[in-house]
Write a protein that holds these residues in place. Sequence first.
Motif, PDB file in Angstrom:
ATOM      1  N   PRO A  92       0.990  -0.941  -0.249  1.00 45.19           N
ATOM      2  CA  PRO A  92      -0.129   0.028   0.266  1.00 45.19           C
ATOM      3  C   PRO A  92       1.405   1.385  -0.295  1.00 45.19           C
ATOM      4  N   ALA A  93       0.385   2.797  -0.672  1.00 42.92           N
ATOM      5  CA  ALA A  93       1.227   3.650  -0.222  1.00 42.92           C
ATOM      6  C   ALA A  93       0.651   4.223   1.063  1.00 42.92           C
ATOM      7  N   PRO A  94       2.118   4.826   1.910  1.00 47.66           N
ATOM      8  CA  PRO A  94       1.416   4.915   3.078  1.00 47.66           C
ATOM      9  C   PRO A  94       0.620   6.608   3.138  1.00 47.66           C
ATOM     10  N   LEU A  95      -0.402   6.673   4.409  1.00 43.94           N
ATOM     11  CA  LEU A  95      -1.502   7.471   4.194  1.00 43.94           C
ATOM     12  C   LEU A  95      -1.005   8.162   5.166  1.00 43.94           C
ATOM     13  N   GLU A  96      -0.782   9.338   4.988  1.00 48.68           N
ATOM     14  CA  GLU A  96      -0.625   9.956   6.827  1.00 48.68           C
ATOM     15  C   GLU A  96      -1.686  10.608   7.261  1.00 48.68           C
ATOM     16  N   GLY A  97      -1.672   9.874   8.994  1.00 42.76           N
ATOM     17  CA  GLY A  97      -2.885   9.981   9.261  1.00 42.76           C
ATOM     18  C   GLY A  97      -3.208   8.848   9.985  1.00 42.76           C
ATOM     19  N   VAL A  98      -3.302   7.953   9.243  1.00 42.52           N
ATOM     20  CA  VAL A  98      -3.693   6.092   9.677  1.00 42.52           C
ATOM     21  C   VAL A  98      -2.400   5.514  10.433  1.00 42.52           C
ATOM     22  N   PRO A  99      -2.702   5.198  11.645  1.00 44.30           N
ATOM     23  CA  PRO A  99      -1.910   4.590  11.997  1.00 44.30           C
ATOM     24  C   PRO A  99      -1.659   3.049  12.144  1.00 44.30           C
ATOM     25  N   ASP A 100      -2.186   2.758  11.442  1.00 44.69           N
ATOM     26  CA  ASP A 100      -2.101   1.204  10.905  1.00 44.69           C
ATOM     27  C   ASP A 100      -2.735   0.879   9.215  1.00 44.69           C
ATOM     28  N   GLN A 101      -1.563   0.183   8.761  1.00 48.11           N
ATOM     29  CA  GLN A 101      -1.713   0.114   7.378  1.00 48.11           C
ATOM     30  C   GLN A 101      -1.423  -1.769   6.860  1.00 48.11           C
ATOM     31  N   MET A 103      -2.844  -4.464   7.965  1.00 49.66           N
ATOM     32  CA  MET A 103      -3.975  -5.565   7.417  1.00 49.66           C
ATOM     33  C   MET A 103      -5.101  -5.792   6.132  1.00 49.66           C
ATOM     34  N   THR A 104      -3.881  -5.969   5.043  1.00 50.40           N
ATOM     35  CA  THR A 104      -4.854  -5.442   4.082  1.00 50.40           C
ATOM     36  C   THR A 104      -5.951  -6.505   4.256  1.00 50.40           C
ATOM     37  N   ARG A 105      -5.895  -7.455   3.920  1.00 47.01           N
ATOM     38  CA  ARG A 105      -6.753  -8.992   3.692  1.00 47.01           C
ATOM     39  C   ARG A 105      -8.420  -8.124   4.366  1.00 47.01           C
ATOM     40  N   ASP A 106      -8.435  -6.955   5.082  1.00 45.03           N
ATOM     41  CA  ASP A 106      -9.908  -6.345   5.212  1.00 45.03           C
ATOM     42  C   ASP A 106     -10.222  -4.888   4.196  1.00 45.03           C
ATOM     43  N   ILE A 107      -9.318  -4.627   3.807  1.00 41.84           N
ATOM     44  CA  ILE A 107      -9.466  -3.417   3.187  1.00 41.84           C
ATOM     45  C   ILE A 107     -10.351  -3.474   1.432  1.00 41.84           C
ATOM     46  N   GLY A 108     -10.381  -5.347   1.225  1.00 47.78           N
ATOM     47  CA  GLY A 108     -10.385  -5.500  -0.068  1.00 47.78           C
ATOM     48  C   GLY A 108     -10.502  -6.773  -0.129  1.00 47.78           C
ATOM     49  N   VAL A 109     -11.577  -7.262  -1.888  1.00 44.50           N
ATOM     50  CA  VAL A 109     -10.925  -8.695  -1.714  1.00 44.50           C
ATOM     51  C   VAL A 109     -11.119  -9.099  -3.164  1.00 44.50           C
ATOM     52  N   VAL A 110     -10.082 -10.085  -3.811  1.00 43.70           N
ATOM     53  CA  VAL A 110     -10.588 -10.221  -4.941  1.00 43.70           C
ATOM     54  C   VAL A 110     -11.688 -11.608  -5.565  1.00 43.70           C
ATOM     55  N   ILE A 111     -12.200 -11.385  -5.848  1.00 46.86           N
ATOM     56  CA  ILE A 111     -13.122 -12.141  -6.345  1.00 46.86           C
ATOM     57  C   ILE A 111     -13.812 -13.019  -7.917  1.00 46.86           C
ATOM     58  N   GLY A 112     -12.928 -14.161  -8.010  1.00 44.54           N
ATOM     59  CA  GLY A 112     -12.931 -14.228  -9.527  1.00 44.54           C
ATOM     60  C   GLY A 112     -11.911 -13.042  -9.786  1.00 44.54           C
ATOM     61  N   ASN A 113     -12.552 -11.796 -11.180  1.00 45.57           N
ATOM     62  CA  ASN A 113     -12.103 -10.948 -11.709  1.00 45.57           C
ATOM     63  C   ASN A 113     -12.417  -9.900 -11.422  1.00 45.57           C
ATOM     64  N   ALA A 121     -15.666  -1.625   9.566  1.00 40.99           N
ATOM     65  CA  ALA A 121     -16.778  -1.577  11.006  1.00 40.99           C
ATOM     66  C   ALA A 121     -16.167   0.213  11.351  1.00 40.99           C
ATOM     67  N   ASN A 122     -14.755  -0.013  11.655  1.00 42.22           N
ATOM     68  CA  ASN A 122     -14.524   1.427  11.877  1.00 42.22           C
ATOM     69  C   ASN A 122     -13.998   2.238  11.426  1.00 42.22           C
ATOM     70  N   CYS A 123     -14.265   3.630  12.391  1.00 45.07           N
ATOM     71  CA  CYS A 123     -13.864   5.157  11.299  1.00 45.07           C
ATOM     72  C   CYS A 123     -12.576   4.876  11.625  1.00 45.07           C
ATOM     73  N   SER A 124     -11.911   4.603  12.542  1.00 44.96           N
ATOM     74  CA  SER A 124     -10.059   4.850  12.093  1.00 44.96           C
ATOM     75  C   SER A 124     -10.067   4.068  10.523  1.00 44.96           C
ATOM     76  N   ARG A 125     -10.682   2.953  10.250  1.00 41.45           N
ATOM     77  CA  ARG A 125      -9.751   2.533   9.081  1.00 41.45           C
ATOM     78  C   ARG A 125     -10.607   2.667   7.779  1.00 41.45           C
ATOM     79  N   GLN A 126     -11.704   3.582   8.154  1.00 44.96           N
ATOM     80  CA  GLN A 126     -12.568   3.362   7.082  1.00 44.96           C
ATOM     81  C   GLN A 126     -12.036   4.528   4.968  1.00 44.96           C
ATOM     82  N   ASN A 127     -10.614   5.366   5.910  1.00 40.36           N
ATOM     83  CA  ASN A 127     -10.128   5.551   4.186  1.00 40.36           C
ATOM     84  C   ASN A 127      -8.910   4.371   4.126  1.00 40.36           C
ATOM     85  N   GLU A 128      -8.911   3.717   5.074  1.00 36.40           N
ATOM     86  CA  GLU A 128      -7.560   2.759   4.690  1.00 36.40           C
ATOM     87  C   GLU A 128      -7.290   2.360   3.033  1.00 36.40           C
ATOM     88  N   TRP A 129      -8.750   2.087   2.512  1.00 35.96           N
ATOM     89  CA  TRP A 129      -8.581   1.739   1.082  1.00 35.96           C
ATOM     90  C   TRP A 129      -8.052   1.994   0.066  1.00 35.96           C
TER      91      TRP A 129
END
Length: 309
Positions: A92-101, A103-113, A121-129
């Motif tokens: 991931p590209a580093p994000l300012e103000g995001v203290p934990d990047q 757990m990439t599994r949670d912010i996206g998932v590839v299904i087929g193509n 669920a949590n506010c601190s992670r909602q822009n992590e993607w």
Amino acid sequence: MFQTVPNPFVPSTYAHPSVAIEHLHVASETGPLRSVIIGYPDNFDLEHAEIINETQKKYYFGENKPSKARLIREMNQYVAQLEACGVKVVRPAPLEGVPDQLMTRDIGVVIGNTFVVTRMANCSRQNEWRGLEHILRQLPVGQIVHAPEGVILEGGDVVVDKGHIFVGLSQRTNEAGVAWLTEQFPQYEVVALPLKQVAEGENVLHLDCAFVPVGRDLALIYEAGFVEGENRAVLRDLYTFIPVTRAEQDELGSNVLSISPTQVISRASARRINAAMRARGLTVYAIPFDEAPKTGGSFRCCSLPLHRV
């Protein structure tokens, strides 16, 4: 012997955002892994972290709290093991103000193509993607879908395997998430698997803390973490189980990453689980990985596969 890295911190191996994404396809949990997004540890900030799970409550305020130096060292070793096995690693590209990047599994998932941008669920992670935008820009618009408002869906609750999408109803994914995936992917059989909550005496944050396929027809499973129901029979019909104990689940020993039908990356400390997998013919790369689990996730949580053959 694993040694603590002294200050100054050794930066993690970081792939430049211009790295090309050549293929996008995941239809199984154990198919040969060709490319993956691995979590970024360099901006880990314990001081400004939002406490969002029971594991963090246990570790973040004690003498054994996560060490950024050791975390970076272990993530580097994880990347080195993947690359040694021929897997292309993207970060991931580093994000300012995001203290934990991590757990990439949670912010996206590839299904087929299709790349699914989940809804946290949590506010601190909602822009992590947004740390993945340099990757998403390389994909055709039609291959990206975003979970809509009202849906809570995290990738740790999604396991794609054997023509099924298994979805944990957990601390982090709701029934609207299951319904939305069912609508989006009619070619798959979507199976909801309710998990016991903290109030019921269990700490199963996501489905992949209690159920992870390994090998061709095997799965690690912590059965006590599931609510009894008929959907459990689907798992029994498809897999032979390697049971995981409560203590092993608490340490996230079940949260391994398959890199092929015969190869698994697992925690060095998960000795019994590793021996059980080896006894069934799997090659287990057992490496030290003690810091990320203190935040609530291990190898699978820290990975977002982009391409499995």
